[in-house]
Design an enzyme around this catalytic site. Sequence first.
Site, short mmCIF file in Angstrom:
data_model
loop_
_atom_site.label_atom_id
_atom_site.label_comp_id
_atom_site.label_asym_id
_atom_site.label_seq_id
_atom_site.Cartn_x
_atom_site.Cartn_y
_atom_site.Cartn_z
N ASP A 1 -9.03 4.62 -10.17
CA ASP A 1 -8.14 3.76 -9.40
C ASP A 1 -6.94 3.34 -10.25
O ASP A 1 -7.08 2.67 -11.27
CB ASP A 1 -8.92 2.52 -8.95
CG ASP A 1 -8.20 1.68 -7.93
OD1 ASP A 1 -6.95 1.74 -7.87
OD2 ASP A 1 -8.88 0.94 -7.18
N ASP B 1 -0.59 8.69 0.51
CA ASP B 1 -1.17 8.66 1.85
C ASP B 1 -0.38 7.67 2.70
O ASP B 1 -0.26 6.49 2.34
CB ASP B 1 -2.63 8.23 1.75
CG ASP B 1 -3.41 8.49 3.04
OD1 ASP B 1 -2.80 8.35 4.12
OD2 ASP B 1 -4.60 8.82 2.96
N LYS C 1 -1.81 4.88 10.99
CA LYS C 1 -2.25 3.94 12.02
C LYS C 1 -1.93 2.51 11.61
O LYS C 1 -2.12 2.13 10.46
CB LYS C 1 -3.75 4.10 12.28
CG LYS C 1 -4.13 5.46 12.86
CD LYS C 1 -5.63 5.56 13.11
CE LYS C 1 -5.98 6.92 13.68
NZ LYS C 1 -7.44 7.06 13.91
#
Length: 238
Positions: A122, A145, A149
């Site tokens: 991460d 990314d 939505k």
Amino acid sequence: MFPDGTGPSPDPAGSHFERRIRSFQPRRSRVTVGQADALRRLWPVWGLDIDGQRVLDLDGMFDGLPVVLEIGFGMGEATARMAAADPSTGILAVDVHTPGQGNLLGLAERNGLTNVRVANGDAIILLREMLPPASLAGVRVYFPDPWPKKRHHKRRLIQPEFLSLVAPRMKPGALLHCATDWEPYAEQMLEVLTAHPDFENTVPGGYAPRPGFRPLTRFEGQGLEKGHVVHDLLFARA
């Protein structure tokens, strides 16, 4: 797959840090024989797990070269090309995609690239726990990314909180370079970067032309053929 610390850990930070809303989606695809071989041989030399348990000595890792952090490198082709074109800059490349990690290590070996290190885990933990202040000469976030939505917009990486975390790790004048082919995300990037007091747009009020040091990737070329518009944003650390 990689016992005895000979390859990337599936969960390097373990339970040491609180779980947060993640801006990445781990992808589990097949590792080829060549990628697995590169990981087993080269991970102990050029790889590191983001465990959050130590502060990295970037000068020691890169023999004193200025270091650029690349967050999300896919299969690593563009990273390898940038490293080859600019051997005077170190690239700390972060991703969670095991096949891509192996592919980049293999590319580095085949092309004699000693200025690349591959980090697994991460990037937020890396920035928060493992990088010293003012240690980065630049940060690259290419095609993250887009989480298209609306209910997932909170997962997008380029947010005010991320900028406040990354800014202290950057040297004054260091460039934060973002690129995306998702128009709504480009608009959000421009909005939050413009509003943040620690960054200044190198192209006041707008997007930047693609700089020559960022290669045109196969993924990007496919998007352009479909009519996608790619936006680059180049903001300097104030």
